[in-house]
Enzyme design. Structure first.
Site, mmCIF file in Angstrom:
data_model
loop_
_atom_site.group_PDB
_atom_site.id
_atom_site.type_symbol
_atom_site.label_atom_id
_atom_site.label_comp_id
_atom_site.label_asym_id
_atom_site.label_seq_id
_atom_site.Cartn_x
_atom_site.Cartn_y
_atom_site.Cartn_z
ATOM 1 N N HIS A 66 -19.146 50.958 79.479
ATOM 2 C CA HIS A 66 -17.878 50.234 79.613
ATOM 3 C C HIS A 66 -18.091 48.918 80.341
ATOM 4 O O HIS A 66 -18.207 48.874 81.567
ATOM 5 C CB HIS A 66 -16.850 51.084 80.359
ATOM 6 C CG HIS A 66 -15.472 50.500 80.335
ATOM 7 N ND1 HIS A 66 -14.730 50.415 79.183
ATOM 8 C CD2 HIS A 66 -14.703 49.946 81.321
ATOM 9 C CE1 HIS A 66 -13.559 49.854 79.450
ATOM 10 N NE2 HIS A 66 -13.524 49.553 80.749
ATOM 11 N N ARG A 92 -5.177 41.524 88.241
ATOM 12 C CA ARG A 92 -5.166 41.173 86.814
ATOM 13 C C ARG A 92 -4.846 39.698 86.594
ATOM 14 O O ARG A 92 -5.334 39.089 85.630
ATOM 15 C CB ARG A 92 -4.132 42.017 86.062
ATOM 16 C CG ARG A 92 -4.494 43.451 85.858
ATOM 17 C CD ARG A 92 -3.647 44.073 84.763
ATOM 18 N NE ARG A 92 -2.227 43.742 84.894
ATOM 19 C CZ ARG A 92 -1.319 43.976 83.955
ATOM 20 N NH1 ARG A 92 -1.691 44.524 82.807
ATOM 21 N NH2 ARG A 92 -0.058 43.676 84.137
ATOM 22 N N HIS A 245 -8.735 52.975 77.880
ATOM 23 C CA HIS A 245 -8.363 53.116 79.286
ATOM 24 C C HIS A 245 -7.236 54.149 79.384
ATOM 25 O O HIS A 245 -6.226 54.031 78.681
ATOM 26 C CB HIS A 245 -7.821 51.796 79.844
ATOM 27 C CG HIS A 245 -8.797 50.669 79.866
ATOM 28 N ND1 HIS A 245 -8.627 49.518 79.131
ATOM 29 C CD2 HIS A 245 -9.956 50.500 80.541
ATOM 30 C CE1 HIS A 245 -9.625 48.689 79.364
ATOM 31 N NE2 HIS A 245 -10.452 49.265 80.209
ATOM 32 N N GLU A 248 -5.600 54.954 84.741
ATOM 33 C CA GLU A 248 -6.279 54.239 85.826
ATOM 34 C C GLU A 248 -5.347 54.051 87.015
ATOM 35 O O GLU A 248 -5.793 54.020 88.162
ATOM 36 C CB GLU A 248 -6.779 52.880 85.335
ATOM 37 C CG GLU A 248 -7.541 52.086 86.392
ATOM 38 C CD GLU A 248 -8.078 50.765 85.889
ATOM 39 O OE1 GLU A 248 -8.773 50.081 86.664
ATOM 40 O OE2 GLU A 248 -7.805 50.402 84.722
ATOM 41 N N HIS A 282 -11.866 55.732 83.026
ATOM 42 C CA HIS A 282 -11.252 55.929 84.349
ATOM 43 C C HIS A 282 -10.702 57.350 84.506
ATOM 44 O O HIS A 282 -11.288 58.141 85.237
ATOM 45 C CB HIS A 282 -10.166 54.881 84.641
ATOM 46 C CG HIS A 282 -10.655 53.478 84.584
ATOM 47 N ND1 HIS A 282 -11.707 53.021 85.349
ATOM 48 C CD2 HIS A 282 -10.252 52.415 83.838
ATOM 49 C CE1 HIS A 282 -11.931 51.744 85.087
ATOM 50 N NE2 HIS A 282 -11.061 51.350 84.163
ATOM 51 N N ASP A 333 -17.785 48.019 83.962
ATOM 52 C CA ASP A 333 -16.408 47.544 83.914
ATOM 53 C C ASP A 333 -16.321 46.069 84.300
ATOM 54 O O ASP A 333 -16.687 45.199 83.528
ATOM 55 C CB ASP A 333 -15.523 48.428 84.791
ATOM 56 C CG ASP A 333 -14.034 48.295 84.481
ATOM 57 O OD1 ASP A 333 -13.689 47.504 83.580
ATOM 58 O OD2 ASP A 333 -13.221 48.953 85.131
#
Length: 468
Positions: A66, A92, A245, A248, A282, A333
């Site tokens: 990932h 984000r 995903h 998470e 996750h 990630d």
């Protein structure tokens, strides 16, 4: 013609063996592995050379399932609470600004840096969860797979094996307005998504065997039911890996229950996604009964402890998942840190802090702790990405790395404790050679294009600056 690699020790079937050789064909597969034969016969293969590796141990290459390679450009830019906020959701925003800032050529340069660092860490395969598709204005490129091909080109330049997992991203979330930061990700038409995916899949089929393909619906929040049903059916028709995903953040679970009246894994199970081809990335915030559902489906969980630690995501219930029959593999990630063995250490260390006990995973699945963790970094990753790698077996890809037995972090290790010290204590500096598909990628700790790759990446970082 074949090449015989002859280190002091070879890791086979959970233990190190001395006096062994690994014979690699010119097609990049393992021809034989066993006691060293006379040079003239090479175990039945016609040898073009013998590469003796005194003072080194040889192990199967590790697999990172990932990666978001463009996020390598974020390193050093998101560790301020003022700039990137206190949690995943605020982080984000700086990630979105990074995604919007990169040109296609810079995406290539950043990916090369990410993949170079992986190979230097003994990682020979990467699963690239790729969701950069459009221009910074949200328009389609003339070739809708241009950016995916930039990442593939970067992998081929570095020499790492890559499974390109084309990501579907449709919306900001249930009943949420569009988010301008996601404009390069969004592909609202499922038929167009499948058409472009099929086109890329066919092009990859004509590439080197080190490139493969899979699909990755981003998440329950980003992909609505009808879209998810269509792409998962297509993936299952072609028996390809499907990554997503899942769970998470607690807010994802709340949104899923609001939209569908079910928790994420209940919802996915109802769609028939819980199979051995499915990898849930996750899977940290699990609800009652979900672990049993995951175990029944024999799915894989993609654990990313270095990123999950960095983002404050939480701790994976790895002990309960393993006991239920769920496979665990590792991912880098966000590229905060690129070290598969650090992910292995942290998976166990988190459980020690939670349970106030040591060696929590020891003996699970009938395996000693270091063997179990190293299998997660190798065999489990191969299963998740559908690649014939992850172990040293005849017919599999010749993907492996060596370690210097005199390097300070593992010096003095006896053969029976060497794997323990590699998993729990080894510095990446000990990794000396990396071979992918029979080709030497890292030679005595160096990549042939290392200077060029680093210089190009430095130029990207200089242009981006410290503030995004």
């Amino acid at each position: 013609m074949s090449v015989s690699y002859q280190p002091d020790l070879v890791y086979v079937d959970g233990r190190f063996r001395s006096g062994y050789e690994l014979v690699v064909t010119d097609a990049g597969t393992i021809f034989s592995i066993g006691p060293v034969k006379a040079e003239k016969d090479g175990g039945g293969a016609s040898l073009s050379g013998v590469r003796r590796l005194p003072g080194r141990a040889l192990l199967p290459g590790m697999i990172d399932i990932h990666s978001h390679s463009f996020q390598r450009a974020l390193r050093g830019k998101a560790e301020s609470r003022r700039r990137s906020g206190p949690d995943f959701w605020s982080w984000r925003n700086i990630m979105y600004r990074c995604a919007l800032a990169l040109t296609p050529e810079e995406i290539y340069d950043v990916a090369r840096m990410a993949f170079l660092e992986m190979t230097l860490a003994g990682i020979t395969t990467v699963g690239e969860f790729h969701y950069l598709h459009r221009t910074p204005a949200g328009e389609a490129y003339a070739d809708p797979n241009l950016l995916a091909k930039q990442v593939i080109r970067a992998a081929e330049s570095v020499g790492i094996r890559i499974a390109l997992l084309r990501c579907a991203y449709v919306r900001a979330g249930f009943e949420l307005p569009p988010d301008s930061g996601q404009i390069r990700f969004i592909e609202p038409d499922v038929e167009r998504f499948l058409h472009d995916s099929e086109r890329l899949r066919n092009e990859i089929a004509a590439m080197r065997p080190t490139v493969s393909f899979g699909l990755a619906p981003h998440s329950v929040r980003a992909v609505p039911r009808h879209y998810l049903e269509a792409i998962s059916a297509w993936a299952q028709t072609h028996a390809m890996p499907l990554h997503m995903h899942v769970a998470e953040q607690p807010a994802e679970i709340e949104a899923c229950v609001t939209e569908y009246g079910a928790t994420p894994f209940e919802f996915l199970d109802g769609l028939g996604l819980m199979t051995h081809d499915f990898t849930a990335i996750h899977a940290i915030h699990l609800q009652s009964g979900e672990i049993e559902r995951m175990g029944r489906g024999k799915i894989t969980v993609g654990a990313c402890p270095t990123t999950e630690r960095n983002l404050g995501d939480g701790i994976l219930d790895a002990d309960a998942l393993i006991d239920a029959g769920v496979s665990i593999a590792f991912g880098t990630d966000s590229h905060t840190q690129t070290d598969a063995l650090e992910n292995a250490r942290e998976l166990e260390s988190n459980l020690r802090l939670r349970h106030l006990q040591r060696a929590v995973l020891d003996g699970r699945q009938g395996e000693a702790l270091p063997v179990l963790l190293f299998d997660f970094a190798t065999r489990a990753g191969a299963r998740s990405l559908h690649v014939e790698a992850g172990s040293l077996e005849v017919g599999k890809a010749a993907d492996f790395f060596t370690v210097d037995l005199s390097e300070a972090s593992i010096a003095g290790s006896l053969p029976d404790e060497l794997l323990t010290n590699i998993v729990f204590s080894m510095s990446p500096r000990a990794i000396r050679d990396v071979v992918v598909d029979g080709r030497v990628i890292i030679d005595d700790g160096q990549h042939a294009m290392q200077g060029e790759i680093v210089d190009a990446f430095r130029s990207v970082q200089t242009r981006l600056g410290t503030e995004l």
